[in-house]
Design an enzyme around this catalytic site. Sequence first.
Site, PDB file in Angstrom:
ATOM      1  N   GLU A 159      11.942  -1.759   3.338  1.00  0.00           N
ATOM      2  CA  GLU A 159      11.705  -0.331   3.523  1.00  0.00           C
ATOM      3  C   GLU A 159      12.879   0.474   2.952  1.00  0.00           C
ATOM      4  OE1 GLU A 159       9.204   1.383   4.609  1.00  0.00           O
ATOM      5  OE2 GLU A 159       7.929  -0.050   5.667  1.00  0.00           O
TER       6      GLU A 159
ATOM      7  N   ASP B 185       0.830  -1.207   0.000  1.00  0.00           N
ATOM      8  CA  ASP B 185       0.000   0.000   0.000  1.00  0.00           C
ATOM      9  C   ASP B 185       0.864   1.256   0.000  1.00  0.00           C
ATOM     10  OD1 ASP B 185       0.828  -0.648   2.659  1.00  0.00           O
ATOM     11  OD2 ASP B 185      -0.663   0.738   3.466  1.00  0.00           O
TER      12      ASP B 185
ATOM     13  N   GLU C 128      -0.161  -0.971   5.679  1.00  0.00           N
ATOM     14  CA  GLU C 128       0.966  -0.587   6.532  1.00  0.00           C
ATOM     15  C   GLU C 128       0.943   0.889   6.871  1.00  0.00           C
ATOM     16  OE1 GLU C 128       5.009   0.774   7.638  1.00  0.00           O
ATOM     17  OE2 GLU C 128       3.786   1.401   5.927  1.00  0.00           O
TER      18      GLU C 128
END
Length: 358
Positions: free
Chosen positions: A159, A72, A130
């Site tokens: 990330e 997302d 998230e």
Amino acid sequence: MPALDLTATSADLTRTICDIPSVSGDETTLADLIFAEVSALPHLEVYRDGDTIVARTTQGRAQRVAIAGHIDTVPINGNVPTRDVEMDGEPFIWGRGTVDMKGGVAVQLKLAAELVAPRVDITWMWYDHEEVDADLNGLTRLARTRPDLFRADFAILGEPSNGEVEGGCNGNLRAIVRTRGVRSHSARAWIGQNAIHSAAPVLARLAEYRPRDVPVEGLVYREGLNAVRISGGVAGNVIPDLCEIEVNYRFAPSRDAAEAEQHVRDVFAGFDVEIVDLAVGARPGLDAPLAQEFVAAVGAEPRPKYGWTDVARFSALGVPAVNYGPGDPHLAHHDEERVPVGQIDAVERGLRAWLTGS
């Protein structure tokens, strides 16, 4: 929507999945495409929970690594579709999600398709929600329904980390600090009590607050306490009886949940404080043998992760975890979000070399 081509380059996959909008709560289209592609791969055992997809190798290796990425994004603001840009002679892919974190997801998808017999077993996780409250997070749901899928000796979150290794992460707390008053007509303000005016000491404490730099297992984490939203008022001619200041506290992973909450309550002693969201951080986890092998293989100098990431979920389950992905964290959520193509390629090379031992 076209099928995803997992034989494409990681950069091209980044472009493709970024051009498929998947703002939190609207991930189903992208999740469907990912599920269709990985389900067709015979070397993977695939499980789906809502818009979270898990794909596992089952080679019987002595060790297992979990590699995860959220699908997302924060809301789009005129930055989809992607476009190719050049800055100082370096090619970038510009657009929402390129940094946070579809560049990392693209690398993972390509490697999931191609690494048929890695040197460790791998659990690939692509998950939803998230970027919103922790209780909506796909990994929260998965930990409740299938905790066995989190079993691993080491975990990597894709990330953005500028292609470097960022160990652990800060914790994240949100609180509402309230001041109350008495409503009255603004022409007779002395009859009431202005709740917004009463909030001045709260803002003063925030302005005077000096955050800590906290060393944890060789990495230094920077804390922060900030007002992020303020609301109050009834009408243009009414003295307000309520003011709410939303405060965000980023705290070092050396603090647990109770210590973080108590710190915020101490700072705002005398005021009504409600804790509305709290996620503890993760210690670096770099002392684990697999973590040390990984850092050596990718040739990175470990750094702290200032923002909260889902490494904390793995850490809470006893799995050491790090962040490793393309993109500058400072550009996450930025309207000029963009990722260097070279970083996407470098992260793919680093992960591939470590996972294959070549």
